[in-house]
Design a protein around this motif. Sequence first.
Motif, PDB file in Angstrom:
ATOM      1  N   GLU A  79      49.355  66.862  36.268  1.00 19.22           N
ATOM      2  CA  GLU A  79      49.227  68.186  36.865  1.00 19.22           C
ATOM      3  C   GLU A  79      49.309  69.271  35.798  1.00 19.22           C
ATOM      4  O   GLU A  79      49.899  69.077  34.738  1.00 19.22           O
ATOM      5  CB  GLU A  79      50.301  68.392  37.931  1.00 19.22           C
ATOM      6  N   CYS A  80      48.709  70.403  36.119  1.00 17.83           N
ATOM      7  CA  CYS A  80      48.542  71.459  35.121  1.00 17.83           C
ATOM      8  C   CYS A  80      49.451  72.636  35.379  1.00 17.83           C
ATOM      9  O   CYS A  80      49.852  72.891  36.506  1.00 17.83           O
ATOM     10  CB  CYS A  80      47.105  71.959  35.155  1.00 17.83           C
ATOM     11  N   PHE A  81      49.745  73.358  34.342  1.00 20.46           N
ATOM     12  CA  PHE A  81      50.380  74.661  34.512  1.00 20.46           C
ATOM     13  C   PHE A  81      49.857  75.620  33.457  1.00 20.46           C
ATOM     14  O   PHE A  81      49.167  75.214  32.524  1.00 20.46           O
ATOM     15  CB  PHE A  81      51.904  74.552  34.466  1.00 20.46           C
ATOM     16  N   GLY A  82      50.171  76.883  33.643  1.00 18.95           N
ATOM     17  CA  GLY A  82      49.730  77.892  32.685  1.00 18.95           C
ATOM     18  C   GLY A  82      48.390  78.492  33.019  1.00 18.95           C
ATOM     19  O   GLY A  82      47.864  79.300  32.262  1.00 18.95           O
ATOM     20  N   VAL A  83      47.816  78.068  34.186  1.00 18.98           N
ATOM     21  CA  VAL A  83      46.496  78.575  34.557  1.00 18.98           C
ATOM     22  C   VAL A  83      46.502  80.097  34.660  1.00 18.98           C
ATOM     23  O   VAL A  83      45.635  80.780  34.128  1.00 18.98           O
ATOM     24  CB  VAL A  83      46.057  77.966  35.904  1.00 18.98           C
ATOM     25  N   SER A  84      47.523  80.618  35.333  1.00 18.38           N
ATOM     26  CA  SER A  84      47.521  82.063  35.543  1.00 18.38           C
ATOM     27  C   SER A  84      47.802  82.807  34.240  1.00 18.38           C
ATOM     28  O   SER A  84      47.489  83.973  34.106  1.00 18.38           O
ATOM     29  CB  SER A  84      48.524  82.461  36.621  1.00 18.38           C
TER      30      SER A  84
END
Lengths: 625, 225
Positions: A79-84
């Motif tokens: 899963e990913c984070f930091g998109v925003s």
Amino acid sequence: MAAIDVSEVQKFILSTPPFSNLSTAQVTTLLTGISISYVRQGQTLTLEGEAATLHLIRRGACEIRTPKGALVDQIADGECFGVSSVLAQNPDGLEIVAMEDSLVYRFDKASFLTVIAQSDAFALFFKHTRHHRSRKLLRTQSGDINTPALQLSTPIEQVMTRQLIQAIPEETVQVAAARMTEARVSSILIVAGKEEKQRLVGIVTDRDLRSRVLALGITADLSLAEVMTGEPATLLPDSLVMQAQTLMSEHNIHHLPVVSAEGLPVGMVTAADLLRHQELSPILLINQIHRQASVDSLARVCKQWPILIVNLILTDMKPADIGKVLAAVSDNLTRRLIELAIKTLGEPPMAFQFLVFGSQARSDQSLGSDQDNGLMLSRAPTQTEEEYFAALASFVCEGLGECGIRLCPGNIMASNPDWRMTAAQWRQVFSNWVTSAAPSALLNASIFFDIRCVYGDDESVANLITEVQKDVAKNSLFLASLTRSALASKPPLGFFRHFLLESSGEHKHQLDLKHQGLALINDIARLYGLACRTYRVGTIERLEQAIREKLITPDTARNLIDAWDELNGLRLDAQRRHWQSSGKASAYLDPSVLSPLERKHLKATFATIKDAQEIVLQRFARGYA
Amino acid sequence: MLGCLITRYKRWRRDKLSEKRPWQEWEYLVLDIETSGLDAKRDHIVSIGWVLIKQGQIQLDSAQHLLLDGAQVDASVGIHLITDGDLEDRGRREESVIRYLRLLLRDKVLVMHHSPLELGFLKSWWRQLKQPSLSISWLDTLAIERTKAARSSQPIQEGGFRLAPCRMRYGLPEYQGHDALTDALATAELLLAQVAYQGKGCRLHDLLQMGGGHVILGSKQTLKR
């Protein structure tokens, strides 16, 4: 410099959505500039500077938190984070906290943006992720009330002690005291009847032993029947924690036996059990309501009400439970207003009951529900007495209005002299409705059949209901008329099973969840409720009672209950969104915002209502619509 | 002569002091080699894989995988120092690889899992190809792991210091492949994990003490010749 194939990295990326759908060239682009880091459990990652980019968890688990520490999301392998942080410069200042030791891939911002620009599907995925997170973020921002509200909706069943310490009325105080000491409990249930079917007849607490036995110097040989509190206040296992608290504070007791629907004891709740639930916000609101000494200050306190409702909705509390909580708040508000009115106007010249109808009676209020109420007087008032009650009623109704419960557009309010009557007159009015059975008379009368007493001795209201039910049982035509009037509205399923939407006005092409959905189920449940021997006022309770009295098949009833839950959930959520964006509570839903699956589900829900309408028509109107 | 000594002393002092700087201020070259056998004198290197750590992060772009046996150099290997001619001539290809490695290693700390084997082969490789000597610091993730186990007096089973079980203790994923590059990446990740477990303010100095040292590749003899 282009990255060479690092097979383990590539294998992982290619098996992880949305990367798995990228072309080989896009994967190569994306892999350019990846760096890998290892984060210890508990360590925080900020998403600033070079780190303001997309991250992928290769192995481990992280929490996304707001700067204040509220949880937004939990994510793990793949899963990913930091998109925003890339797409919106991380406006919320989110932080990542590792919950486990984690191996994290950090993508190069430029490479990520290149691929986003190339692949719509890829970009869409991250847009969704962002929306999903911001929705969750929205939820966490109401954080403080979240958990308590969830605790509040905990059924008593989960809080109660199941260990039953019992005695029979013929046993002595001494025996009971010994049994209590042995089990280390502060109360004992007094039961009577055959084994396996022992009904609760009383309760004896430590306090009773002290005040009714020891303090009076009475012998310990006394039978329990002589010291117990007979027919004590009880709860059903599915009652809410909050109801237990209200009951305890109302009766100033610390022990509440929990009994099954058949009246058999199943558990016990003490104030100590509820201690951990004390800081609950609806309780807080109720307490605040009871402390206010003027309508103005009540109105100020009630400004929190919509926020509370929004919070309850956001916590995913069950719609039925939200209704119960709101009913508790509005009942207490109503009572407080009556108390204030009495303080202003002086003691009432006679006993009276304050009746509520419709949604408040059914305990399914929501944002923007209006008030429907009336007064029941114990005898015909004199001129002055009538003036007193007129003043009291307008004090209460206007007060409710100022506190955010809208005045009834149909003027079904105690402030309207038409709905201030003696018990006998109420009886007469209901009797006319039931016996005349003129459809026009019933058109606006149906909500009166959802009736509850919130102030005063409710025995006269119970008597009224009993009489009304007798009338209903004698006049089969009444239920037939009521059925026909109920079936005048159809669920919005057109001939082609497409939605039939409001085709005019402000809510063009929108679905009115209340009038085109929920109200229809309430109508059906009311029919069954009136046909049942035991009167219930809530929609779900009516349907459940109808199962017990074998008036409806369990399947049909459960489908209707599910449909009601679903529509109510949708309505509350739609209202919450409208309220948050416009300050107005509208129960209109734009079906285009629903996913195809949700739409399909909703159609099935309406089909359920339609089927139930057919069944009702056969049962109560012999098929003549 | 004295000037030379002073320069060497200054350099030594500088290196000593800089070892006290946080570990991530250094760059690391994490290396794994595949060999045709275990004897550094008789056997030769079949392939080399490496990846760099900069600012405490593995830079995947820096990954290299070089096959030295036969002419099967991976087409994607993008070393600008290897020419087409090198591909045909093993000697010259090795020459350019070692030159490239030497350049890279100049300002980096060499990291391996089980250093005796790798260092042995590197030393003899340096000698064989008559490379200028190179003084470097090195770290051995196996030695670090062993020190850690000894410090915490937690006995680790035989075989527990192999790369895979070491990684498992840090929750690192299991890798299927076992080529030189995969193992180099696996070792690099292991080092990050070990460092993370050292807590804040981990210095290169600490790591060297746990499992590392200094070595001069290529003897003076080679230099003179």
